[in-house]
Design a protein around this motif. Structure first.
Motif, PDB file in Angstrom:
ATOM      1  N   LYS A  60     -53.067  -2.784   8.423  1.00 31.69           N
ATOM      2  CA  LYS A  60     -52.135  -1.755   7.975  1.00 31.69           C
ATOM      3  C   LYS A  60     -51.485  -2.157   6.662  1.00 31.69           C
ATOM      4  O   LYS A  60     -51.344  -1.339   5.756  1.00 31.69           O
ATOM      5  CB  LYS A  60     -51.053  -1.521   9.033  1.00 31.69           C
ATOM      6  CG  LYS A  60     -51.518  -0.728  10.220  1.00 31.69           C
ATOM      7  CD  LYS A  60     -50.399  -0.516  11.214  1.00 31.69           C
ATOM      8  CE  LYS A  60     -50.873   0.282  12.416  1.00 31.69           C
ATOM      9  NZ  LYS A  60     -49.797   0.468  13.403  1.00 31.69           N
ATOM     10  N   GLN A  91     -52.717  -4.253   4.429  1.00 37.58           N
ATOM     11  CA  GLN A  91     -53.744  -4.187   3.382  1.00 37.58           C
ATOM     12  C   GLN A  91     -54.031  -2.740   3.000  1.00 37.58           C
ATOM     13  O   GLN A  91     -54.210  -2.431   1.817  1.00 37.58           O
ATOM     14  CB  GLN A  91     -55.032  -4.871   3.859  1.00 37.58           C
ATOM     15  CG  GLN A  91     -54.944  -6.375   3.912  1.00 37.58           C
ATOM     16  CD  GLN A  91     -56.227  -7.011   4.429  1.00 37.58           C
ATOM     17  OE1 GLN A  91     -57.154  -6.320   4.821  1.00 37.58           O
ATOM     18  NE2 GLN A  91     -56.256  -8.337   4.432  1.00 37.58           N
ATOM     19  N   ALA A  92     -54.070  -1.857   4.002  1.00 39.71           N
ATOM     20  CA  ALA A  92     -54.323  -0.442   3.699  1.00 39.71           C
ATOM     21  C   ALA A  92     -53.181   0.135   2.870  1.00 39.71           C
ATOM     22  O   ALA A  92     -53.417   0.913   1.926  1.00 39.71           O
ATOM     23  CB  ALA A  92     -54.485   0.351   4.998  1.00 39.71           C
ATOM     24  N   GLN A  93     -51.941  -0.239   3.212  1.00 34.46           N
ATOM     25  CA  GLN A  93     -50.790   0.247   2.444  1.00 34.46           C
ATOM     26  C   GLN A  93     -50.851  -0.269   1.013  1.00 34.46           C
ATOM     27  O   GLN A  93     -50.603   0.477   0.055  1.00 34.46           O
ATOM     28  CB  GLN A  93     -49.471  -0.187   3.120  1.00 34.46           C
ATOM     29  CG  GLN A  93     -48.242   0.385   2.461  1.00 34.46           C
ATOM     30  CD  GLN A  93     -48.196   1.899   2.513  1.00 34.46           C
ATOM     31  OE1 GLN A  93     -48.583   2.500   3.511  1.00 34.46           O
ATOM     32  NE2 GLN A  93     -47.755   2.522   1.439  1.00 34.46           N
ATOM     33  N   LEU A  94     -51.184  -1.582   0.872  1.00 33.54           N
ATOM     34  CA  LEU A  94     -51.310  -2.153  -0.473  1.00 33.54           C
ATOM     35  C   LEU A  94     -52.419  -1.456  -1.265  1.00 33.54           C
ATOM     36  O   LEU A  94     -52.253  -1.143  -2.446  1.00 33.54           O
ATOM     37  CB  LEU A  94     -51.574  -3.655  -0.395  1.00 33.54           C
ATOM     38  CG  LEU A  94     -50.414  -4.525   0.091  1.00 33.54           C
ATOM     39  CD1 LEU A  94     -50.876  -5.968   0.253  1.00 33.54           C
ATOM     40  CD2 LEU A  94     -49.244  -4.441  -0.877  1.00 33.54           C
ATOM     41  N   GLU A  95     -53.540  -1.220  -0.605  1.00 32.75           N
ATOM     42  CA  GLU A  95     -54.656  -0.549  -1.279  1.00 32.75           C
ATOM     43  C   GLU A  95     -54.266   0.873  -1.642  1.00 32.75           C
ATOM     44  O   GLU A  95     -54.585   1.358  -2.737  1.00 32.75           O
ATOM     45  CB  GLU A  95     -55.889  -0.555  -0.364  1.00 32.75           C
ATOM     46  CG  GLU A  95     -57.142   0.007  -0.982  1.00 32.75           C
ATOM     47  CD  GLU A  95     -57.685  -0.814  -2.136  1.00 32.75           C
ATOM     48  OE1 GLU A  95     -58.454  -0.263  -2.933  1.00 32.75           O
ATOM     49  OE2 GLU A  95     -57.344  -2.014  -2.256  1.00 32.75           O
ATOM     50  N   SER A  96     -53.554   1.546  -0.737  1.00 35.75           N
ATOM     51  CA  SER A  96     -53.087   2.906  -1.014  1.00 35.75           C
ATOM     52  C   SER A  96     -52.143   2.908  -2.214  1.00 35.75           C
ATOM     53  O   SER A  96     -52.262   3.767  -3.102  1.00 35.75           O
ATOM     54  CB  SER A  96     -52.387   3.464   0.224  1.00 35.75           C
ATOM     55  OG  SER A  96     -51.786   4.693  -0.066  1.00 35.75           O
ATOM     56  N   ASP A  97     -51.207   1.961  -2.206  1.00 37.78           N
ATOM     57  CA  ASP A  97     -50.280   1.860  -3.338  1.00 37.78           C
ATOM     58  C   ASP A  97     -51.025   1.588  -4.639  1.00 37.78           C
ATOM     59  O   ASP A  97     -50.706   2.154  -5.685  1.00 37.78           O
ATOM     60  CB  ASP A  97     -49.243   0.760  -3.087  1.00 37.78           C
ATOM     61  CG  ASP A  97     -48.284   1.108  -1.951  1.00 37.78           C
ATOM     62  OD1 ASP A  97     -48.242   2.289  -1.548  1.00 37.78           O
ATOM     63  OD2 ASP A  97     -47.600   0.181  -1.461  1.00 37.78           O
ATOM     64  N   ARG A  98     -52.030   0.702  -4.572  1.00 35.43           N
ATOM     65  CA  ARG A  98     -52.819   0.381  -5.759  1.00 35.43           C
ATOM     66  C   ARG A  98     -53.573   1.620  -6.249  1.00 35.43           C
ATOM     67  O   ARG A  98     -53.610   1.916  -7.450  1.00 35.43           O
ATOM     68  CB  ARG A  98     -53.802  -0.752  -5.462  1.00 35.43           C
ATOM     69  CG  ARG A  98     -54.554  -1.234  -6.715  1.00 35.43           C
ATOM     70  CD  ARG A  98     -55.682  -2.179  -6.368  1.00 35.43           C
ATOM     71  NE  ARG A  98     -56.732  -1.570  -5.582  1.00 35.43           N
ATOM     72  CZ  ARG A  98     -57.695  -0.777  -6.059  1.00 35.43           C
ATOM     73  NH1 ARG A  98     -57.724  -0.445  -7.334  1.00 35.43           N
ATOM     74  NH2 ARG A  98     -58.629  -0.294  -5.266  1.00 35.43           N
ATOM     75  N   ILE A  99     -54.149   2.368  -5.312  1.00 39.59           N
ATOM     76  CA  ILE A  99     -54.909   3.567  -5.692  1.00 39.59           C
ATOM     77  C   ILE A  99     -53.969   4.614  -6.286  1.00 39.59           C
ATOM     78  O   ILE A  99     -54.287   5.261  -7.294  1.00 39.59           O
ATOM     79  CB  ILE A  99     -55.680   4.129  -4.471  1.00 39.59           C
ATOM     80  CG1 ILE A  99     -56.821   3.186  -4.108  1.00 39.59           C
ATOM     81  CG2 ILE A  99     -56.206   5.522  -4.743  1.00 39.59           C
ATOM     82  CD1 ILE A  99     -57.528   3.534  -2.814  1.00 39.59           C
TER      83      ILE A  99
END
Length: 186
Positions: free
Chosen positions: A109, A111-119
C-alpha cells in the motif's frame, strides 16, 4: 481247579481269589521298582526339562510382551509429544505467515501510494510543460495574427523584427492585463 486251590482246600485254609500269591507280589514290586527307577532317573528329568523350558518360554514371552507394550506406550507418548509440538509449530508458522502477509500488504500500500504520488507529480509536471508549450504557441500565433491585422489596419509593413517583437509583447501584456482584470472582477 488249580492245584494250589486243592492243596489249600485240603489243609483247611480258605484262600481269597482276589489276593495274589506272594511271589507275584514280590516280582511285581521288583518290576515296579525297576520301572519307577528308570522313570525317576530318565523320563521324569526329561518331563521336568520340557516343563521348565515351556515355563521359561511362556514367562519370556510374557516378559517380551510387557517390554513390547512398554516400548509401544513410550513410542505412543513420543508420537503424541511430537504431534503436539508439530501443531504448536504449525500454529506459530501460520501466525508468522499472517503477520508477514499483513506487513507485505502494508508495504505494498505504501509503495502503491508512493507510485501514485510519483505518477500524479509526473502527470502534473507534464501537464504544466504542455500548458506552457501551448501558451507559447498560442502567443506566437496570436502575435503573428495581431501583426498581420495591424499591418492591414495601418497599411504599412511591420517587417522589422524588433518592431514586430515589441508590438507583440505589448499586445500580449495588454491582453494579460485585461484577462487579469476580468478574472479579478468575477
Amino acid at each position: 481247579m488249580s492245584t494250589i486251590a486243592l492243596i489249600a482246600a485240603e489243609e483247611g485254609e480258605v484262600m481269597n481269589p482276589l489276593v495274589p500269591e506272594t511271589y507275584d507280589i514280590v516280582w511285581s514290586a521288583v518290576c515296579i521298582a525297576v520301572i519307577g527307577f528308570f522313570f525317576w532317573k530318565y523320563i521324569l528329568p526329561k518331563f521336568q526339562q520340557v516343563l521348565a523350558d515351556r515355563t521359561e518360554q511362556i514367562e519370556g514371552g510374557i516378559q517380551r510382551a510387557e517390554e513390547a507394550q512398554a516400548e509401544a506406550k513410550e513410542t505412543l507418548e513420543q508420537y503424541r509429544a511430537q504431534l503436539a509440538e508439530a501443531r504448536t509449530e504449525a500454529a506459530a508458522i501460520r501466525e508468522d505467515a499472517r503477520t508477514q502477509g499483513q506487513q507485505i500488504i502494508a508495504e505494498m500500500k505504501v509503495q502503491a501510494q508512493l507510485e501514485s504520488d510519483r505518477i500524479v507529480a509526473a502527470g502534473s509536471s507534464q501537464l504544466a510543460a504542455q500548458r506552457q508549450q501551448i501558451v507559447t504557441e498560442l502567443r506566437s500565433d496570436l502575435g503573428k495574427t495581431a501583426v498581420d491585422l495591424a499591418e492591414k489596419v495601418i497599411g504599412e509593413s511591420l517587417a522589422d523584427e524588433v518592431k514586430r517583437s515589441g508590438s507583440i509583447d505589448r499586445f500580449l501584456s495588454e491582453l494579460d492585463a485585461v484577462s487579469a482584470d476580468s478574472a479579478a472582477g468575477k
